[in-house]
Every structure is written in C-alpha cells, then in structure tokens.
Enzyme design. Structure first.
Site, mmCIF file in Angstrom:
data_model
loop_
_atom_site.group_PDB
_atom_site.id
_atom_site.type_symbol
_atom_site.label_atom_id
_atom_site.label_comp_id
_atom_site.label_asym_id
_atom_site.label_seq_id
_atom_site.Cartn_x
_atom_site.Cartn_y
_atom_site.Cartn_z
ATOM 1 N N SER A 46 63.793 97.008 22.002
ATOM 2 C CA SER A 46 62.389 96.944 22.413
ATOM 3 C C SER A 46 61.499 96.939 21.166
ATOM 4 C CB SER A 46 62.072 98.112 23.357
ATOM 5 O OG SER A 46 60.839 97.919 24.004
ATOM 6 N N ASP A 171 63.458 93.743 28.637
ATOM 7 C CA ASP A 171 63.476 94.790 27.611
ATOM 8 C C ASP A 171 64.844 95.471 27.513
ATOM 9 O OD1 ASP A 171 63.008 97.360 26.300
ATOM 10 O OD2 ASP A 171 60.879 96.970 26.601
#
Length: 295
Positions: A46, A171
């Site tokens: 991320s 993500d």
C-alpha cells in the site's frame, strides 16, 4: 554505469501501509538514506510501496513531495474525482502520470535501476483473494513499476481496481498491511520494520453496519469481502509476531511517537508537521538503528 551500493545485507527493510500516514515512513526513509543506511532488500505494501520505490531511488525531495506537495495538485483527487469513478485519490494520475519524466514529480528511474536492492511490493488479486508480490523480474520499466505501486495502493471503495496482465488488483493491505511474510519467505530472519501506527494499536472487527455495506458493495467480488472481514485478525496476529521478534532481538521496529494524520488526510499543514516531527524522531533514533544493523 556503476551500480549504487548497499551496505545492509542480512536484514529486511519492511514498510507498513497506511495511506497518508505514510508521511511518517517518508521521513524515516529519508533519514535512512541521508545517513547512508542502504538496505539490500525492501518490502512494502500500500503506501509502503510508494516509500519502497522512493527509498530505492534515493530521491529525498520526491519522497517528501509524495506526501506533502502532491495534495496541492489539482489532479490529486477529491470528491469530484471520486464521483467520476477515478477515486477519492486519483490513482491513475498519482502513480502513472505524476512521476513520469514530464510529470510534476519525475521518478528517478535511472537511480532505481542502478540500485541493486531487491524489493517486493504486495497486491491483492480480487478474484483469488491471494496476495501477489512483484519484484524486479517484472517491474523493469517505469510503466510496469508504477502500475504495481498503483495496484498495491488501490484502496477498495475509495479507489478503482487496477489491472495488471489481465488480472484485477486492490490494495495489498487487504491481507494484512505489513509484508513480514514475504521477507520470511525470501529467507530473512532479521528485520527493520517501519510502522505507521503506535505500538499499542490493534485493529477491531467491522461493525454490523460496515459488514453489511462491504458485503453488499463487493457482492461481485466475495474474496474482497472475505479478506476485509478477517483483516483485523491477520493484522493483529502479525503484530504479535513482531512483538516476539523484538523480544528475541531479531527485529527493530520504528513506531511513530505521534500520529495525528489519518489515512485520507489532505491537510498540507498537518502533513508537513507530521513529516518534520517524524524526521526529528529519526535523527534521535538513528544511532540505535546503526547499532542494531552492526554498521
């Protein structure tokens, strides 16, 4: 041309995700580079993926800009881009245009390729539910590199999915958020971990309302819901693992002394203050890092 050198060979550098809380990591990454602490292996998920590639490129200015200056860019995002389906953070622009050679903050791809450090960036395959890690064998051009960073950072609901080689990704933090697993798999037993939460933080389960909303929104992608439903368990389990590694002397963890930034913060003043506090913290702690790393 001569490769850049690395001097930490036996320890994995691990960057936690956390959206704009990654401004803390950006400051720590800049202290590491400033003090010539060059890891040979970096893993990020991320927001940690952005810090991974910026750290490897050794571009302190861009590392800082990626969490501060970018919020002033009119194409960065907001409600308008969210309603247009481009995301609350306009991921296509942020990751695939902003850093191009003719963009607002060109990424130093030359340095990145000259740096021999290995890296792993985690993404979440929305159809299989698996975390897929990418490294140099795939990300050998700026287009490929920024596409996996974009995928790793594509927060469900707030940002659109990202396609890589015909597969769709979200993500990488959906299956945790701290890529300790891949560093272990790659053979490392000593770790330098940069967190974006205070040490006592633990995730909690979704509320019933949140659970229903997520289950409904992702009904076409049940693996996404499944991952979000148990994410707190995986994340908290990783934290217990990290705590034990600290006790065993196998991990040094850099925790923020202060954290008043939220994952979707766009307040430049707040982000700048957080960066400065974090940078000062890094300078205070650097001798301890050097001792742990035997430099």
């Amino acid at each position: 041309m001569k490769n850049l050198e690395t001097n930490v060979k036996d320890t994995a550098l691990i960057f936690e995700g956390g959206g704009m809380r990654g401004v803390f990591t950006a400051a720590i990454a800049n202290v590491l580079n400033e003090k010539e602490i060059f890891f040979d292996y970096v893993a990020g998920i991320s927001a940690g993926s952005s810090n991974t590639v910026n750290y490897i490129s050794r571009d302190a200015e861009r590392t800082k800009k990626s969490y501060i200056d970018i919020v002033d860019d009119p194409s960065f995002g907001g409600l308008k881009t969210f309603l247009k389906g481009e995301g609350f953070f306009n991921s296509e622009y942020i990751y695939e245009k902003w850093g191009k050679f003719d963009g607002a903050a060109p990424f130093n791809m030359e340095n990145f390729l000259l740096n021999p450090a290995k890296f792993k960036i985690g993404t979440f395959n929305i159809n299989t539910g698996e975390t897929v890690y990418w490294g140099r064998e795939y990300a050998n051009t700026i287009d490929r590199l920024m596409r996996i960073v974009r995928a790793s950072s594509s927060m469900p609901f707030f940002m659109p999915k990202t396609e890589i080689e015909g597969e769709m990704y979200y993500d990488g933090g959906l299956n945790g958020g701290i890529p300790l697993d891949i560093a272990k798999k790659d053979g490392y037993s000593k770790y330098f971990i940069v967190r974006t939460r205070k040490k006592d933080y633990r995730k909690v389960p979704m509320t019933k309302r949140e659970d229903l909303l997520i289950k409904t929104y992702f009904k076409k992608y049940p693996k996404v819901y499944d991952a979000m439903a148990v994410r707190y368990e995986k994340y908290n389990s990783t934290l217990e693992n990290i705590n034990q590694l600290e006790k065993d002397g196998r991990a040094l963890v850099v925790y923020p002394e202060e954290m008043f930034v939220e994952s979707k913060d766009t307040d430049r003043k707040k982000l700048t203050e957080m960066y400065n506090i974090s940078y000062s913290q890094g300078l205070k702690e650097v001798e301890k890092w050097i001792s742990f790393l035997n430099l």
